[in-house]
Design a protein around this motif. Structure first.
Motif, PDB file in Angstrom:
ATOM      1  N   ARG A   1       0.827  -1.207   0.000  1.00 39.51           N
ATOM      2  CA  ARG A   1       0.000   0.000   0.000  1.00 39.51           C
ATOM      3  C   ARG A   1       0.860   1.255   0.000  1.00 39.51           C
ATOM      4  O   ARG A   1       0.609   2.205  -0.758  1.00 39.51           O
TER       5      ARG A   1
ATOM      6  N   PRO B   1     -10.564  -5.284  -9.418  1.00 39.48           N
ATOM      7  CA  PRO B   1     -11.040  -4.674  -8.166  1.00 39.48           C
ATOM      8  C   PRO B   1      -9.987  -3.838  -7.467  1.00 39.48           C
ATOM      9  O   PRO B   1     -10.318  -2.862  -6.777  1.00 39.48           O
ATOM     10  N   GLU B   2      -8.713  -4.183  -7.627  1.00 38.05           N
ATOM     11  CA  GLU B   2      -7.662  -3.415  -6.953  1.00 38.05           C
ATOM     12  C   GLU B   2      -7.534  -2.024  -7.558  1.00 38.05           C
ATOM     13  O   GLU B   2      -7.373  -1.034  -6.844  1.00 38.05           O
TER      14      GLU B   2
ATOM     15  N   ALA C   1      -9.962  -0.423  -9.180  1.00 38.19           N
ATOM     16  CA  ALA C   1     -11.191   0.294  -8.806  1.00 38.19           C
ATOM     17  C   ALA C   1     -11.135   0.757  -7.355  1.00 38.19           C
ATOM     18  O   ALA C   1     -11.565   1.873  -7.015  1.00 38.19           O
ATOM     19  N   GLY C   2     -10.592  -0.085  -6.467  1.00 37.48           N
ATOM     20  CA  GLY C   2     -10.498   0.286  -5.066  1.00 37.48           C
ATOM     21  C   GLY C   2      -9.555   1.451  -4.839  1.00 37.48           C
ATOM     22  O   GLY C   2      -9.821   2.332  -4.009  1.00 37.48           O
TER      23      GLY C   2
ATOM     24  N   ALA D   1     -11.331   4.637  -5.982  1.00 36.67           N
ATOM     25  CA  ALA D   1     -12.356   5.023  -5.011  1.00 36.67           C
ATOM     26  C   ALA D   1     -11.727   5.636  -3.766  1.00 36.67           C
ATOM     27  O   ALA D   1     -12.237   6.636  -3.213  1.00 36.67           O
ATOM     28  N   GLU D   2     -10.629   5.060  -3.299  1.00 41.27           N
ATOM     29  CA  GLU D   2      -9.941   5.589  -2.114  1.00 41.27           C
ATOM     30  C   GLU D   2      -9.432   7.005  -2.361  1.00 41.27           C
ATOM     31  O   GLU D   2      -9.550   7.892  -1.498  1.00 41.27           O
TER      32      GLU D   2
END
Length: 283
Positions: A147, A194-195, A197-198, A201-202
């Motif tokens: 991250r 999904p990673e 997109a996540g 979004a974050e």
């Protein structure tokens, strides 16, 4: 579907594989170079008759599942696998998400650049490989989670250690614009990941600056060819910046070099000594 080209390609790939390469005995009566047709069929989990028809340019269009089995059985490279799909009239499906696997030759290249700070980023601008000097110039990436190695997240969301945004680089705002544009293009290439997109979004939820840049819909990025790092140990270092695309992995190699004979070259050389004493970073 180009049946003749497909047949010739399959035969050429079959004949280059030795039985021992796939764990099969050669046998005393083997008269064909490479594998037999029935052996390829067995490895690909299809019938020998169907595979023979493909090599005779008489078979129907193979499904994606059959093509995947053939690519695995024939030990095709990524480029060969894509070629197989195109010959069969079934272009390969896009990758589900950005690749994080760095080729060994690229890892070796990083190690062979001792006077340059070099690292590799994925399509989401995650730092996925680096050399010692890059760690000394920026930070010890080996001590960070995945991250925290993402440069887009660092640009828009993370606090600034020691008051320095993006490692004290002279172009943080320009880099932020560049990062937002690259991420928008990445999101279009991997719409179902999904990673990705996540991450978007974050960033939208946590940064007004990113939200503004995201909604501009810009995707073209102008590279920064030179930047200055304010390093806490050796002071300002002005470096040339070059980014080399690794097209088949959707990655980039970023290389920072100093002008020969400059004070920045001396600072970078000093930093390489200080850095290897301070941290133990794998190449």
């Amino acid at each position: 579907m180009d049946r003749r080209e497909l047949a010739d390609f399959l035969r050429s790939r079959r004949e280059r594989i030795a039985p021992a390469d796939v764990g099969l005995p050669a046998g005393p009566r083997r008269r064909t170079p490479g594998l037999r047709r029935e052996e390829v069929a067995q490895l690909a989990f299809i019938s020998a008759e169907y595979y023979a028809r493909l090599e005779q340019a008489r078979g129907p269009r193979p499904s994606r599942e059959v093509l995947a089995g053939l690519a695995r059985a024939l030990r095709l490279s990524d480029v060969e696998r894509a070629h197989l799909h195109h010959l069969a009239g079934a272009p390969p499906a896009p990758a589900p998400g950005p690749s994080r696997e760095v080729r060994q030759s690229i890892l070796d290249l990083l190690d062979r650049l001792p006077r340059a700070a070099a690292f590799v980023t994925s399509a989401t601008l995650e730092v996925i490989a680096w050399n010692d000097l890059a760690a000394a110039l920026m930070e010890d990436f080996s001590a960070l989670s995945r991250r925290d190695r993402n440069l887009v997240r660092r640009a828009f969301l993370d606090p600034r250690p020691g008051g320095r945004r993006l490692y004290g680089a002279s172009d943080p705002d320009e880099f932020a614009r560049h990062a937002a544009r690259r991420l928008r293009a990445t999101a279009a290439r991997y719409p179902d990941d999904p990673e990705v997109a996540g991450l978007v979004a974050e960033l939208l939820a946590g940064s007004e600056e990113f939200t503004r840049l995201w909604h501009s819909h810009d995707v073209s990025a102008v590279p920064t060819l030179r930047k200055t790092f304010q390093h806490p140990l050796v002071g300002p270092i002005t470096l040339n910046c070059d980014a080399l695309d690794i097209a088949d992995r959707d990655q980039q190699v970023v290389i920072y070099t100093a002008v020969p004979g400059s004070s920045s070259e001396e600072a970078l050389r000093l930093l390489s000594v200080i850095g290897t004493q301070r941290v133990d970073v794998p190449g």
